[in-house]
Scaffold this motif. Structure first.
Motif, short mmCIF file in Angstrom:
data_model
loop_
_atom_site.label_atom_id
_atom_site.label_comp_id
_atom_site.label_asym_id
_atom_site.label_seq_id
_atom_site.Cartn_x
_atom_site.Cartn_y
_atom_site.Cartn_z
N ARG A 86 45.28 28.71 -15.92
CA ARG A 86 43.97 28.63 -15.26
C ARG A 86 43.95 27.54 -14.19
O ARG A 86 44.66 26.54 -14.30
N CYS A 87 43.10 27.76 -13.18
CA CYS A 87 42.96 26.75 -12.12
C CYS A 87 42.35 25.49 -12.71
O CYS A 87 41.48 25.55 -13.57
N ARG A 88 42.78 24.34 -12.23
CA ARG A 88 42.36 23.05 -12.78
C ARG A 88 40.88 22.78 -12.49
O ARG A 88 40.19 22.13 -13.28
N THR A 89 40.36 23.28 -11.38
CA THR A 89 38.96 23.00 -11.06
C THR A 89 38.01 24.16 -11.36
O THR A 89 37.00 23.97 -12.04
N CYS A 90 38.34 25.39 -10.89
CA CYS A 90 37.39 26.48 -11.11
C CYS A 90 37.65 27.22 -12.42
O CYS A 90 36.83 28.06 -12.83
N HIS A 91 38.76 26.92 -13.09
CA HIS A 91 39.10 27.48 -14.41
C HIS A 91 39.24 28.99 -14.43
O HIS A 91 39.23 29.61 -15.49
N TYR B 47 46.97 27.10 -2.04
CA TYR B 47 45.63 26.91 -2.59
C TYR B 47 45.30 27.96 -3.65
O TYR B 47 45.98 28.97 -3.76
N CYS B 48 44.27 27.66 -4.44
CA CYS B 48 43.84 28.57 -5.51
C CYS B 48 43.27 29.85 -4.90
O CYS B 48 42.52 29.80 -3.93
N ASP B 49 43.64 31.03 -5.48
CA ASP B 49 43.16 32.31 -4.97
C ASP B 49 41.64 32.43 -5.05
O ASP B 49 41.03 33.19 -4.31
N HIS B 50 41.02 31.71 -6.00
CA HIS B 50 39.59 31.89 -6.26
C HIS B 50 38.74 30.86 -5.51
O HIS B 50 37.88 31.21 -4.72
N CYS B 51 38.98 29.56 -5.80
CA CYS B 51 38.11 28.54 -5.19
C CYS B 51 38.70 27.97 -3.91
O CYS B 51 38.07 27.14 -3.26
N LYS B 52 39.91 28.44 -3.53
CA LYS B 52 40.56 28.05 -2.27
C LYS B 52 40.86 26.56 -2.18
O LYS B 52 41.11 26.04 -1.10
ZN ZN Z 1 40.40 27.48 -8.41
#
Ligand code: ZN
Length: 266
Positions: free
Chosen positions: A63-68, A38-43
């Motif tokens: 960059r993350c696809r959802t939280c950028h 999972y993404c480190d930021h938005c999980k």
């Molecule tokens: Zn994210």
């Protein structure tokens, strides 16, 4: 040959992707097994196509696809380093570390590849967390001792070199322990003392001296650079294992020319 190189780079970066998971788990103590899922930021749970070594990072432009938010650059970096190491091993390392006699024709290059993988793990775990996991020190020590003993029994390694390697392991661990006691742990830590043991076995004599010497020089240069760049304050901890590893790699690959050049200067 190009196809083989590309294949090994892809394979190596996939191993690097796995090393990222190991490093992540060893530094943050989380208990998931199936990858950086999972993404480190938005999980948010990552899809399989967001987990392809290097390519996903490039396709997503980091960059993350959802939280950028930015994906930590250490992920693709470790994948790329591992990929490059596999290609280097194929092009140069395999013959460089190869002895002519079976079974060492394959055992020896395989041993050095495993050493390279453990070096990558220790390098980044110490860099991120200022610790060297004991389990890696133990695995590396056992492997190195088995490898050195096998070479001794096969008559490839001379008894003198064998005992000098063991003396280097004990000698430099003791020296580092004394340094830790004298500096009260402000320089290196007990992890470095323990890590010095397998390094002594792997490097032998006199390459261990060269490796430690290079580690102190590189460490000093980097510490001064960090102070000048104001990334670190004076007296702040700088991990030492990355420098030991750089010194060891330089000493393993260019030990002889470096030593003869150095003594040529005197
Ligand atoms: Zn994210």
């Amino acid at each position: 040959m190009i196809v083989m190189m590309l294949f090994l780079f892809a394979f190596g970066s996939a191993i690097g992707s796995f090393l990222n998971v190991v490093i992540y788990r060893m530094t943050r103590g989380e208990s998931f097994v199936y990858g950086r899922s999972y993404c480190d930021h938005c999980k948010r749970q990552l899809a399989w196509y967001e987990n392809i070594p290097l390519l996903s990072f490039l396709a997503l432009r980091g960059r993350c696809r959802t939280c950028h938010k930015r994906i930590d650059a250490s992920y693709p970096l470790i994948e790329a380093i591992t990929g490059v190491m596999f290609v280097w091993w194929y092009l140069i390392g395999f013959t460089f570390f190869q002895l002519a006699r079976a079974p060492f024709t394959y055992l020896q290059p395989a041993f050095w590849l495993v050493v390279g993988i453990i070096f990558i793990l220790v390098f980044f775990i110490d860099l991120f967390k200022y610790v060297i996991p004991d389990v890696l020190v133990v695995v590396l020590s056992v492997l190195a001792l088995m490898y050195r003993s096998a070479l001794l029994i096969a008559g490839i390694f001379q008894p003198y070199d064998y005992w000098m390697a063991i003396a280097s392991a004990f000698g430099f661990s003791l020296l580092f322990y004394a340094l830790v006691r004298i500096t009260k742990g402000r320089g290196m830590g007990l992890g470095d003392v323990k890590f010095m043991f397998p390094l002594g076995l792997i490097l032998g004599f006199p390459q261990t001296i060269l490796a430690v010497y290079l580690a102190f020089i590189i460490g000093a240069v980097v510490a001064v650079a960090l102070l000048v760049a104001r990334k670190k304050k004076f007296g702040q901890v700088v991990p030492f294992a990355p420098f030991l590893i750089l010194g060891s790699v330089l000493s393993l690959i260019w030990g002889e020319p470096l030593l003869s050049w150095y003594f040529g200067l005197l």
